[in-house]
Each structure stands twice: as structure tokens, then as C-alpha cells.
Design a protein around this motif. Structure first.
Motif, PDB file in Angstrom:
ATOM      1  N   UNK A   1      -1.091  21.549  21.502  1.00  0.00           N
ATOM      2  CA  UNK A   1      -2.046  21.580  20.471  1.00  0.00           C
ATOM      3  C   UNK A   1      -3.212  20.981  21.064  1.00  0.00           C
ATOM      4  N   UNK A   2      -4.464  21.613  20.642  1.00  0.00           N
ATOM      5  CA  UNK A   2      -5.657  20.680  21.108  1.00  0.00           C
ATOM      6  C   UNK A   2      -6.622  20.779  19.931  1.00  0.00           C
ATOM      7  N   UNK A   3      -7.573  19.896  19.990  1.00  0.00           N
ATOM      8  CA  UNK A   3      -8.545  20.111  19.001  1.00  0.00           C
ATOM      9  C   UNK A   3      -9.713  20.701  19.250  1.00  0.00           C
ATOM     10  N   UNK A   4     -11.094  19.907  19.758  1.00  0.00           N
ATOM     11  CA  UNK A   4     -12.130  20.431  20.273  1.00  0.00           C
ATOM     12  C   UNK A   4     -12.148  21.164  21.662  1.00  0.00           C
ATOM     13  N   UNK A   5     -11.197  20.236  22.833  1.00  0.00           N
ATOM     14  CA  UNK A   5     -11.343  20.683  23.959  1.00  0.00           C
ATOM     15  C   UNK A   5     -10.073  21.059  24.648  1.00  0.00           C
ATOM     16  N   UNK A   6      -9.912  22.032  24.972  1.00  0.00           N
ATOM     17  CA  UNK A   6      -8.631  22.825  25.608  1.00  0.00           C
ATOM     18  C   UNK A   6      -8.312  22.480  26.732  1.00  0.00           C
ATOM     19  N   UNK A   7      -9.256  21.646  27.550  1.00  0.00           N
ATOM     20  CA  UNK A   7      -8.778  21.288  29.002  1.00  0.00           C
ATOM     21  C   UNK A   7      -8.021  19.758  28.864  1.00  0.00           C
ATOM     22  N   UNK A   8      -8.137  19.268  27.721  1.00  0.00           N
ATOM     23  CA  UNK A   8      -7.224  17.929  27.727  1.00  0.00           C
ATOM     24  C   UNK A   8      -5.683  18.263  27.673  1.00  0.00           C
ATOM     25  N   UNK A   9      -5.282  19.392  27.706  1.00  0.00           N
ATOM     26  CA  UNK A   9      -3.904  19.856  27.769  1.00  0.00           C
ATOM     27  C   UNK A   9      -3.500  19.962  29.351  1.00  0.00           C
ATOM     28  N   UNK A  10      -4.246  19.753  30.434  1.00  0.00           N
ATOM     29  CA  UNK A  10      -4.008  19.838  31.532  1.00  0.00           C
ATOM     30  C   UNK A  10      -2.503  19.067  32.113  1.00  0.00           C
ATOM     31  N   UNK A  11      -2.648  17.706  31.420  1.00  0.00           N
ATOM     32  CA  UNK A  11      -1.418  16.861  32.105  1.00  0.00           C
ATOM     33  C   UNK A  11      -0.192  17.389  31.159  1.00  0.00           C
ATOM     34  N   UNK A  12      -0.368  17.707  30.204  1.00  0.00           N
ATOM     35  CA  UNK A  12       0.973  18.459  29.394  1.00  0.00           C
ATOM     36  C   UNK A  12       1.223  19.608  30.038  1.00  0.00           C
ATOM     37  N   UNK A  13       0.652  20.549  30.409  1.00  0.00           N
ATOM     38  CA  UNK A  13       0.799  21.753  30.863  1.00  0.00           C
ATOM     39  C   UNK A  13       1.506  21.340  32.381  1.00  0.00           C
ATOM     40  N   UNK A  14       1.184  20.471  33.086  1.00  0.00           N
ATOM     41  CA  UNK A  14       1.742  20.202  34.303  1.00  0.00           C
ATOM     42  C   UNK A  14       3.066  19.761  34.240  1.00  0.00           C
ATOM     43  N   UNK A  15       3.232  18.837  33.360  1.00  0.00           N
ATOM     44  CA  UNK A  15       4.515  17.899  32.814  1.00  0.00           C
ATOM     45  C   UNK A  15       5.551  19.262  32.332  1.00  0.00           C
ATOM     46  N   UNK A  16       5.340  19.960  31.729  1.00  0.00           N
ATOM     47  CA  UNK A  16       6.073  20.950  30.859  1.00  0.00           C
ATOM     48  C   UNK A  16       6.565  21.932  32.161  1.00  0.00           C
ATOM     49  N   UNK A  17       5.519  22.327  33.033  1.00  0.00           N
ATOM     50  CA  UNK A  17       5.959  23.227  33.856  1.00  0.00           C
ATOM     51  C   UNK A  17       6.636  22.664  35.176  1.00  0.00           C
ATOM     52  N   UNK A  18       6.031  21.540  35.759  1.00  0.00           N
ATOM     53  CA  UNK A  18       6.566  20.788  37.045  1.00  0.00           C
ATOM     54  C   UNK A  18       7.822  19.854  36.585  1.00  0.00           C
ATOM     55  N   UNK A  19       7.911  19.186  35.793  1.00  0.00           N
ATOM     56  CA  UNK A  19       8.909  18.188  35.453  1.00  0.00           C
ATOM     57  C   UNK A  19       9.808  18.738  34.887  1.00  0.00           C
ATOM     58  N   UNK A  20       9.769  19.496  33.630  1.00  0.00           N
ATOM     59  CA  UNK A  20      10.710  20.026  32.800  1.00  0.00           C
ATOM     60  C   UNK A  20      11.134  21.568  33.038  1.00  0.00           C
ATOM     61  N   UNK A  21      10.254  22.155  33.994  1.00  0.00           N
ATOM     62  CA  UNK A  21      10.593  23.589  34.269  1.00  0.00           C
ATOM     63  C   UNK A  21      10.531  24.485  33.258  1.00  0.00           C
ATOM     64  N   UNK A  22       9.660  24.203  32.439  1.00  0.00           N
ATOM     65  CA  UNK A  22       9.422  25.104  30.985  1.00  0.00           C
ATOM     66  C   UNK A  22       8.098  25.769  31.123  1.00  0.00           C
ATOM     67  N   UNK A  23       7.969  27.178  30.746  1.00  0.00           N
ATOM     68  CA  UNK A  23       6.925  27.872  30.858  1.00  0.00           C
ATOM     69  C   UNK A  23       6.711  28.711  29.530  1.00  0.00           C
ATOM     70  N   UNK A  24       5.855  29.416  29.262  1.00  0.00           N
ATOM     71  CA  UNK A  24       5.852  30.401  28.141  1.00  0.00           C
ATOM     72  C   UNK A  24       5.462  29.635  26.929  1.00  0.00           C
TER      73      UNK A  24
END
Length: 282
Positions: free
Chosen positions: A232-255
């Protein structure tokens, strides 16, 4: 047919909103100057965020009108349809109670109410599961609701926000909690568990807040991959970058789904919000 009814606080994506039998009743948002309108109907997200940037006073939100629910209930009754109403936590809004009163007012009995005990894409997880159980498992309405009542107990929201001002002003957070989370240089991490917004953690700066969020994911039991997740993000989508990285690289979850907070929820979360919605492991 089994209709799935929700409110605009669910922040459904356009794809989910367009699925057969899904109906959304809008909350309303009003700015300090009196402008605003129905969430997603008279007030788009772009219009809302443009106004939010220049308005120093947090906007107010109001539950839907009883008539907006009655219109759907009366149409369902006329067509012999059932309704499962999956609504924002009764601890956060009067929407749930309003819907129940509306059903009583128009003598519509073939409706099942689910107090989601969550908000935004937390509701969305329940809605998508209801649709799956309806369309793929072909379960009757009462059985779908029984499954949702169990699932909702495992839904969690974690979010990093810039400030607790909007939540405090909107009455969703006690003054003492807001004070702790608003200390100089501190970024708060919020949680929504069982219908309650709580201060889950605090950290110095946004990077530290994300680390605290990641630790809280594990404390809560981890992410059940069967139900996916939503960012979830409010005004700026770019704030999600650390979450994207954690979900993909640490938890190996995509989609995972990416959803922008609509006016009703963003009125309380404020700008700069980055959140994760997930179902804990059993």
C-alpha cells in the motif's frame, strides 16, 4: 446470485472492483474548506492528493449514507440475490452499523455481515477469498461467511507513516500514542490487528522504520503465501521500494498486489505511507 458488497475503504483495485457481483458503497471525504465528495465517485485519488498537499488541516471522513446501502439491498431483494457485506472494521468506522440498520429498514433478510476487523486491502483479501469460494468452490453464502470469519483473524497490516497527525486528528489514535510516535526524528510503524490501530514500533528515520517493520512481520508469524500480499502507498509509489526488495529478496515472494490508498483511508494515514497487508501463517 451471491453479491459481494464492500465500502470504498477497501481500496479495491480496478480489476477486483470489476469482477461480477462486486458492489462498492463510497464513504465521503470533506476538506477544511468544505470541498470534497464521495470517495472514488465525486473525488478521485488524484484530486484528493493534490488537495492534501496544500491543506494543513487533515480532512474528515464520513460513513456512507443508509440510502446507498438500501439501494443495493432493495435491488438484491427484487432479483432474489443474496448479499455478503464485507466492511471496514466497526472499531474504525460506523459503516458496518449503518449497513445493518439499512438492511433492517428495508426488511432485507438475505444478507450476511462480516465485520472485517481490518481496512483497505485487508478487506480486499477477504473479498477475493469470498469470490474464490463463490466462483471456484461454489459454496453457499453461509459457508463462505464461516470461512471468512476464520480468515479475518489472521489478517495483519503494517505501515510506516511520516506522521501520526492525521490519525490523531481523526480520532483513530490516542493522544498519548500519537505523542510517542511523533518524537523528533522518529518514524512510527503502525499495525492493524483485530480492528485496532496500534503503534507497533518506532525507529530513527525511514530506513530504520522499515527494518522494524520487517522484524514485526516475523513476530506476527510470517506471511502465508497462499493468500498473497498487498503493498500500500499513499501519494508516492516510490516509497515501496524497500518493501518490494524485502518481499522478493528475503521472503522470495513475488506477485503481490500494489494498491494506492484511496481518499477515505489516506485521510487518516496521510502522505508518505508505505504498508504491507498479509495473512499470517497458521
Amino acid at each position: 446470485m451471491i453479491r459481494i458488497l464492500t465500502d470504498s475503504a477497501s481500496d479495491l483495485t480496478a480489476t477486483d472492483s470489476a469482477r461480477p457481483g462486486v458492489y462498492t458503497v463510497p464513504l465521503s471525504v470533506t476538506f477544511a474548506d468544505g470541498t470534497g465528495g464521495l470517495d472514488g465517485v465525486e473525488l478521485t485519488a488524484d484530486e484528493f492528493y493534490a488537495h492534501l498537499k496544500v491543506d494543513k488541516v487533515p480532512p474528515r471522513t464520513s460513513q456512507p449514507s443508509p440510502q446507498s446501502f438500501m439501494t443495493i439491498f432493495e435491488d438484491a431483494k427484487e432479483n432474489g440475490d443474496q448479499v455478503i457485506a464485507i466492511l471496514i472494521s466497526s472499531n474504525l468506522s460506523g459503516t458496518y452499523q449503518c449497513a445493518r440498520l439499512a438492511a433492517e429498514s428495508c426488511d432485507f433478510e438475505d444478507v450476511f455481515f462480516v465485520d472485517s476487523r481490518t481496512a483497505s486491502q485487508g478487506e480486499g483479501i477477504l473479498i477475493r477469498e469470498a469470490l474464490r469460494l463463490r466462483d471456484e468452490e461454489h459454496l453457499p453464502a453461509h459457508a463462505i461467511v464461516a470461512e471468512l470469519e476464520q480468515l479475518k483473524q489472521r489478517i495483519r497490516i503494517l505501515a510506516v507513516v511520516d506522521s501520526l497527525k492525521h490519525l490523531h486528528k481523526g480520532g483513530r489514535l490516542p493522544a498519548a500514542v500519537a505523542l510517542v510516535g511523533s518524537a523528533l526524528g522518529v518514524k512510527p510503524v503502525l499495525s492493524v490487528v483485530d480492528g485496532q490501530i496500534k503503534l507497533a514500533d518506532t525507529a530513527r528515520g525511514r530506513p530504520g522504520a522499515f527494518v522494524a517493520m520487517f522484524k514485526n512481520i516475523e513476530k506476527m508469524g510470517g506471511v502465508d503465501p497462499r493468500y498473497g500480499y498487498a503493498l500500500l502507498y499513499s501519494d508516492e509509489k516510490g516509497v515501496l521500494a524497500p518493501l518490494h526488495h524485502y518481499m522478493h529478496e528475503n521472503l522470495h515472494m513475488t506477485g503481490g498486489r500494489v494498491a494506492r490508498l484511496g481518499p477515505a483511508i489516506a485521510s487518516h494515514a496521510g502522505p508518505g505511507c508505505a504498508g504491507l497487508v498479509f495473512v499470517t501463517k497458521e
